[in-house]
Design an enzyme around this catalytic site. Structure first.
Site, PDB file in Angstrom:
ATOM      1  N   ASN A 146       4.548  -5.543   5.377  1.00 12.29           N
ATOM      2  CA  ASN A 146       3.603  -6.631   5.684  1.00 12.29           C
ATOM      3  C   ASN A 146       4.293  -7.985   5.799  1.00 12.29           C
ATOM      4  O   ASN A 146       3.620  -9.024   5.801  1.00 12.29           O
ATOM      5  CB  ASN A 146       2.533  -6.709   4.583  1.00 12.29           C
ATOM      6  CG  ASN A 146       1.712  -5.441   4.487  1.00 12.29           C
ATOM      7  OD1 ASN A 146       1.330  -4.865   5.510  1.00 12.29           O
ATOM      8  ND2 ASN A 146       1.448  -4.983   3.276  1.00 12.29           N
TER       9      ASN A 146
ATOM     10  N   GLY B 144      -1.734  -4.357   1.196  1.00 13.55           N
ATOM     11  CA  GLY B 144      -1.842  -5.522   2.073  1.00 13.55           C
ATOM     12  C   GLY B 144      -0.906  -6.664   1.733  1.00 13.55           C
ATOM     13  O   GLY B 144      -0.920  -7.685   2.420  1.00 13.55           O
TER      14      GLY B 144
ATOM     15  N   SER C  44       0.807  -1.231   0.000  1.00 15.97           N
ATOM     16  CA  SER C  44       0.000   0.000   0.000  1.00 15.97           C
ATOM     17  C   SER C  44       0.834   1.273   0.000  1.00 15.97           C
ATOM     18  O   SER C  44       0.363   2.313  -0.445  1.00 15.97           O
ATOM     19  CB  SER C  44      -0.919   0.016   1.226  1.00 15.97           C
ATOM     20  OG  SER C  44      -0.143  -0.056   2.413  1.00 15.97           O
TER      21      SER C  44
ATOM     22  N   ASP D 197      -2.904   7.001   9.815  1.00 15.39           N
ATOM     23  CA  ASP D 197      -2.087   6.226  10.748  1.00 15.39           C
ATOM     24  C   ASP D 197      -0.640   6.638  10.489  1.00 15.39           C
ATOM     25  O   ASP D 197      -0.406   7.607   9.772  1.00 15.39           O
ATOM     26  CB  ASP D 197      -2.305   4.712  10.526  1.00 15.39           C
ATOM     27  CG  ASP D 197      -2.094   4.305   9.064  1.00 15.39           C
ATOM     28  OD1 ASP D 197      -1.308   4.973   8.365  1.00 15.39           O
ATOM     29  OD2 ASP D 197      -2.715   3.325   8.615  1.00 15.39           O
TER      30      ASP D 197
ATOM     31  N   HIS E 174       0.424   5.280   6.152  1.00 15.53           N
ATOM     32  CA  HIS E 174      -0.159   5.640   4.853  1.00 15.53           C
ATOM     33  C   HIS E 174      -0.167   7.150   4.647  1.00 15.53           C
ATOM     34  O   HIS E 174      -0.624   7.893   5.512  1.00 15.53           O
ATOM     35  CB  HIS E 174      -1.566   5.042   4.746  1.00 15.53           C
ATOM     36  CG  HIS E 174      -1.547   3.546   4.821  1.00 15.53           C
ATOM     37  ND1 HIS E 174      -1.856   2.864   5.979  1.00 15.53           N
ATOM     38  CD2 HIS E 174      -1.186   2.624   3.907  1.00 15.53           C
ATOM     39  CE1 HIS E 174      -1.717   1.555   5.758  1.00 15.53           C
ATOM     40  NE2 HIS E 174      -1.302   1.387   4.500  1.00 15.53           N
TER      41      HIS E 174
END
Ligand code: NAG
Ligand code: NAG
Ligand code: NAG
Ligand code: NAG
Ligand code: NAG
Ligand code: NAG
Ligand code: NAG
Ligand code: NAG
Length: 282
Positions: free
Chosen positions: A97, A65, A30, A228, A231
């Protein structure tokens, strides 16, 4: 007359051949992807094209993700390989991730979501059942090296393995950045693939993005993490794209020659080239 038109024909063929524009394929999560982590955030890959003008086309195949493991399992590297033309470039950037250890019995919506790599820097494997199927999970360097080799075998001009981006470096109140383990794994994979001599280049994207965030200061950076600490809003995604390009230009990759911006101009805005030595495969 006949000779002239033959020459003109040959000349225009030569021009068409030399004008073939390379595609830069982006594989990532992402932090790179179109629409970033959603909700108005954006991935840095969306802004890369502005540094290449008509010298290259960018295809942002990054997907939110995903890890090196799930990008592999879902056939996303294969999709790039199918579309890749000789002379194209591939940029591979994962890490956010990839952490943890694979779990048994998890599904795409529970547990590790099938994205944690097998821990380690070498050829370790972890066997788990994911989505009811047995999966032999590899380490981060194994996934990255396997896909990079495939792209090179298909005639890619080169592969860039980029360090993952930092989270908000001002989160604690003061500037702080530590290069994470997947940055080391990305560098290791580059070296084990033969580095620049084998057309594989490492970009210290995390380090350059951290420097750019330090120069922007806490207020601007905080305002550009609306959701957050991972991002980015479009402005900071664009800055992260410029940080990538700076890292590229501070190295030896021929891809840097396609960048339309002068290195000195980028340095004025985003900071100087980071210290390097002969062992860093940039
Ligand atoms: C994104 O926005 C939607 C709709 O407002 C909300 O339901 C969701 O929780 C948000 N997601 C995140 C990760 O903030
Ligand atoms: C990127 O390439 C993929 C695979 O070839 C293709 O499906 C997709 O439409 C391309 N994206 C853009 C924005 O061109
Ligand atoms: C894994 O790596 C170790 C250490 O480099 C080596 O001795 C071993 O043969 C490798 N195993 C496989 C299956 O490749
Ligand atoms: C998952 O289960 C299999 C079979 O029961 C076992 O062999 C394997 O070690 C387990 N893996 C992990 C990571 O727990
Ligand atoms: C896994 O198997 C269970 C039991 O057979 C089934 O209910 C479930 O839908 C399966 N899940 C997936 C992801 O295939
Ligand atoms: C930030 O650094 C200053 C000066 O070193 C120190 O006084 C302050 O406590 C630090 N703030 C945080 C949140 O760590
Ligand atoms: C290069 O210049 C273009 C056009 O001004 C700009 O959009 C882009 O962000 C610049 N790239 C870098 C790395 O500064
Ligand atoms: C070269 O630079 C890297 C990265 O900064 C560092 O880890 C390494 O120790 C340096 N090597 C030498 C020989 O200075």
């Amino acid at each position: 007359m006949k000779l002239q038109s033959m020459l003109a024909c040959l000349l225009s063929t030569a021009i068409v051949v030399s004008a073939k524009v390379s595609t830069i394929w982006l594989a990532g999560d992402s932090t790179t992807a179109p629409d970033g982590g959603h909700n108005g955030t954006e991935g840095w890959g969306q802004y890369l094209k502005y540094s290449f003008g008509d010298q290259a086309v960018v295809n942002n195949s990054a997907y939110a993700g995903r890890s090196a493991r799930s990008f592999t399992r879902e056939g996303r590297f294969d999709k790039i390989a199918q579309a890749l033309q000789p002379g194209d470039w591939v940029v591979i950037e994962f890490g956010i991730n990839d952490a943890g250890a694979p779990q048994n019995g998890s599904t795409s919506t529970t547990g590790d979501k099938g994205r944690a790599d097998c821990p380690g820097a070498g050829n370790q494997t972890c066997t788990v059942v994911f989505n009811n199927a047995t999966e032999v999970v590899q380490t981060f360097p194994t996934y990255v090296k396997a896909t990079a080799r495939k792209f090179l075998d298909l005639g890619a001009a080169g592969v860039v393995i980029a360090e993952q981006l930092p989270t908000n470096v001002w989160e604690s109140g003061n500037y702080s950045y530590r290069s994470p383990i997947f940055a080391y794994y990305s560098q290791l994979a580059t070296l084990e693939l033969g580095g620049p001599a084998s057309n594989v280049f490492f970009v210290q994207h995390g380090g350059y993005a951290a420097q750019a965030q330090r120069l922007l200061g806490k207020t601007v950076v905080d305002a550009n993490y609306p959701m957050d600490h991972t991002h980015t809003a479009p402005f900071l995604a664009d800055v992260h794209s410029q940080a990538f390009v700076l890292g590229l230009k501070c190295g030896t990759s021929p891809l840097a020659n396609l960048v339309v911006n002068a290195t000195a101009r980028i340095e004025q805005a985003r900071g100087p080239c980071l210290p390097a030595n002969a062992t860093l495969p940039i």
